[in-house]
Design an enzyme around this catalytic site. Structure first.
Site, PDB file in Angstrom:
ATOM      1  N   GLY A  13       5.523 -86.056 -81.541  1.00  0.00           N
ATOM      2  CA  GLY A  13       5.323 -87.338 -80.876  1.00  0.00           C
ATOM      3  C   GLY A  13       6.395 -87.702 -79.872  1.00  0.00           C
ATOM      4  O   GLY A  13       6.306 -88.719 -79.204  1.00  0.00           O
ATOM      5  N   HIS A  14       7.425 -86.898 -79.771  1.00  0.00           N
ATOM      6  CA  HIS A  14       8.526 -87.227 -78.874  1.00  0.00           C
ATOM      7  C   HIS A  14       8.456 -86.350 -77.640  1.00  0.00           C
ATOM      8  O   HIS A  14       9.012 -85.261 -77.606  1.00  0.00           O
ATOM      9  CB  HIS A  14       9.867 -87.089 -79.604  1.00  0.00           C
ATOM     10  CG  HIS A  14      10.970 -87.886 -78.976  1.00  0.00           C
ATOM     11  ND1 HIS A  14      12.017 -87.313 -78.323  1.00  0.00           N
ATOM     12  CD2 HIS A  14      11.173 -89.233 -78.900  1.00  0.00           C
ATOM     13  CE1 HIS A  14      12.825 -88.248 -77.867  1.00  0.00           C
ATOM     14  NE2 HIS A  14      12.337 -89.423 -78.206  1.00  0.00           N
ATOM     15  N   TYR A  15       7.743 -86.829 -76.644  1.00  0.00           N
ATOM     16  CA  TYR A  15       7.443 -86.132 -75.397  1.00  0.00           C
ATOM     17  C   TYR A  15       6.555 -84.912 -75.632  1.00  0.00           C
ATOM     18  O   TYR A  15       6.995 -83.776 -75.484  1.00  0.00           O
ATOM     19  CB  TYR A  15       8.725 -85.757 -74.634  1.00  0.00           C
ATOM     20  CG  TYR A  15       9.562 -86.956 -74.315  1.00  0.00           C
ATOM     21  CD1 TYR A  15       9.135 -87.889 -73.386  1.00  0.00           C
ATOM     22  CD2 TYR A  15      10.763 -87.185 -74.975  1.00  0.00           C
ATOM     23  CE1 TYR A  15       9.892 -89.014 -73.098  1.00  0.00           C
ATOM     24  CE2 TYR A  15      11.525 -88.306 -74.700  1.00  0.00           C
ATOM     25  CZ  TYR A  15      11.082 -89.212 -73.765  1.00  0.00           C
ATOM     26  OH  TYR A  15      11.827 -90.319 -73.498  1.00  0.00           O
ATOM     27  N   ILE A  65      11.740 -83.086 -77.234  1.00  0.00           N
ATOM     28  CA  ILE A  65      13.171 -83.366 -77.227  1.00  0.00           C
ATOM     29  C   ILE A  65      13.507 -84.017 -78.565  1.00  0.00           C
ATOM     30  O   ILE A  65      12.795 -84.906 -79.035  1.00  0.00           O
ATOM     31  CB  ILE A  65      13.545 -84.311 -76.071  1.00  0.00           C
ATOM     32  CG1 ILE A  65      13.264 -83.633 -74.731  1.00  0.00           C
ATOM     33  CG2 ILE A  65      15.013 -84.727 -76.168  1.00  0.00           C
ATOM     34  CD1 ILE A  65      13.461 -84.545 -73.536  1.00  0.00           C
TER      35      ILE A  65
END
Length: 135
Positions: free
Chosen positions: A45-47, A52
């Site tokens: 879910g982080h980029y 990242i």
């Protein structure tokens, strides 16, 4: 020494490379390492498409390192505050973090200044405050 980890967004294991010891100027230092696997739950879910490692997870890696490598003679510690944080470069899946800890304080309160680095250089600088847990 293994410390209980009741809840953490980081599944990677902390390895203490250099246990806490007194160095130049009476400063207490330690070094830990963390392998950041592509299977960390925070990556999808982080980029998406360009994962990242989130900054809060870098803070957590410092927190966990501090619990695994507390100052000599300090009783069990608990995190009291995140005093400052500066993120300097991204951390990607497969990176190996090296975390250098510098402890100051005593008498119930300890401060931990940490530098987090990858092979590309500094990734973050984090300052945490810990309190000694009551028995």
């Amino acid at each position: 020494m293994t410390r209980e980890r009741p809840c953490s967004p980081v599944s990677a294991r902390i390895k203490v490379l250099r246990p806490p010891s007194v160095g130049d100027g009476g400063r207490v230092g330690a070094t830990a390492t963390v392998a950041i696997g592509a299977d960390e739950a925070v990556f999808p879910g982080h980029y998406p498409g360009f994962p990242i490692f989130p900054g809060v997870c870098l803070i957590e890696c410092v927190h966990l390192s501090g619990l695994q490598a507390p100052p000599p003679g300090a009783p069990r510690l608990e995190l009291a505050a995140v005093e400052t944080t500066r993120f300097l470069s991204p951390v990607f899946p497969g990176d190996q973090l090296e975390i250098d800890l510098a402890w100051t304080g005593g008498d119930g309160t300890w401060k931990c200044a940490a530098t987090v680095a990858t092979v590309r250089g500094s990734a973050a600088k984090v300052r945490l405050r810990f309190n000694e847990e009551a028995a």
